[in-house]
Write a protein that holds these residues in place. Sequence first.
Motif, PDB file in Angstrom:
ATOM      1  N   THR A 120     -19.736 -49.293 -59.193  1.00 52.84           N
ATOM      2  CA  THR A 120     -19.571 -49.435 -57.751  1.00 52.84           C
ATOM      3  C   THR A 120     -18.088 -49.279 -57.458  1.00 52.84           C
ATOM      4  O   THR A 120     -17.250 -49.899 -58.118  1.00 52.84           O
ATOM      5  CB  THR A 120     -20.072 -50.812 -57.278  1.00 52.84           C
ATOM      6  N   SER A 140     -24.313 -51.813 -63.279  1.00 52.35           N
ATOM      7  CA  SER A 140     -24.907 -50.509 -62.977  1.00 52.35           C
ATOM      8  C   SER A 140     -24.367 -49.424 -63.905  1.00 52.35           C
ATOM      9  O   SER A 140     -23.267 -49.538 -64.439  1.00 52.35           O
ATOM     10  CB  SER A 140     -24.632 -50.130 -61.529  1.00 52.35           C
ATOM     11  N   HIS A 165     -28.399 -52.485 -58.659  1.00 53.14           N
ATOM     12  CA  HIS A 165     -27.046 -51.937 -58.697  1.00 53.14           C
ATOM     13  C   HIS A 165     -25.960 -52.960 -58.344  1.00 53.14           C
ATOM     14  O   HIS A 165     -25.023 -53.155 -59.104  1.00 53.14           O
ATOM     15  CB  HIS A 165     -26.951 -50.732 -57.754  1.00 53.14           C
ATOM     16  N   ALA A 166     -26.081 -53.585 -57.189  1.00 57.23           N
ATOM     17  CA  ALA A 166     -25.021 -54.493 -56.727  1.00 57.23           C
ATOM     18  C   ALA A 166     -25.614 -55.595 -55.868  1.00 57.23           C
ATOM     19  O   ALA A 166     -26.735 -55.493 -55.382  1.00 57.23           O
ATOM     20  CB  ALA A 166     -23.965 -53.728 -55.938  1.00 57.23           C
ATOM     21  N   VAL A 181     -17.391 -48.707 -49.648  1.00 55.62           N
ATOM     22  CA  VAL A 181     -18.103 -49.029 -50.882  1.00 55.62           C
ATOM     23  C   VAL A 181     -18.951 -47.811 -51.233  1.00 55.62           C
ATOM     24  O   VAL A 181     -19.740 -47.341 -50.413  1.00 55.62           O
ATOM     25  CB  VAL A 181     -19.005 -50.267 -50.706  1.00 55.62           C
ATOM     26  N   ILE A 197     -21.785 -46.396 -53.702  1.00 56.68           N
ATOM     27  CA  ILE A 197     -22.862 -46.707 -54.638  1.00 56.68           C
ATOM     28  C   ILE A 197     -23.638 -45.416 -54.820  1.00 56.68           C
ATOM     29  O   ILE A 197     -24.369 -44.988 -53.919  1.00 56.68           O
ATOM     30  CB  ILE A 197     -23.772 -47.833 -54.103  1.00 56.68           C
ATOM     31  N   ASP A 199     -20.933 -55.919 -58.771  1.00 53.96           N
ATOM     32  CA  ASP A 199     -21.715 -54.901 -59.458  1.00 53.96           C
ATOM     33  C   ASP A 199     -22.575 -55.613 -60.499  1.00 53.96           C
ATOM     34  O   ASP A 199     -22.109 -56.528 -61.172  1.00 53.96           O
ATOM     35  CB  ASP A 199     -20.790 -53.886 -60.133  1.00 53.96           C
TER      36      ASP A 199
END
Length: 149
Positions: free
Chosen positions: A117, A113, A96-97, A135, A137, A110
């Motif tokens: 994000t 994803s 994802h990040a 943040v 996610i 990011d």
Amino acid sequence: MLRFGYDTAMSDQVRPDLNPDDPLVEHDPTLVYQPVGDAAVEATGRQLSGRFRYALVVERGPSAGLAYVLGEGDTSTGRSEDSDIFLGDVTVSRHHARFQVDADGLLMEDLGSTNGTYVNGERRDTIRLEAGDEVIIGKFHLVVIAGDP
């Protein structure tokens, strides 16, 4: 209330290797982050003591209360088992990040994803983070915490 030695997956049976007469467990050993003092009122400027520069604290969502200390260099985040920070939910991409701690501070990137994000409510691909930034996610709401340098 769970009985120590009782397997909840075997609801009508007691596992033969465990004793159902053992004492009852009346507590949950999960650690929970609860800010105190001014930190409970305002996210900006919160600090955890320790010799690290940054940490991410899960404020809301699955695993609320967990803190992840970010070391120098890259820290991967995602649903993949090989992620440095495992966020186990279908709303999180496998890769994802990435968070990077370097001489300039904390950078979030990011990794393409599916759900994106978000930082402070805005979808971001790359951004420098500061203490107090939120943040998001997937279902995880993480707050950036500054440590003792």
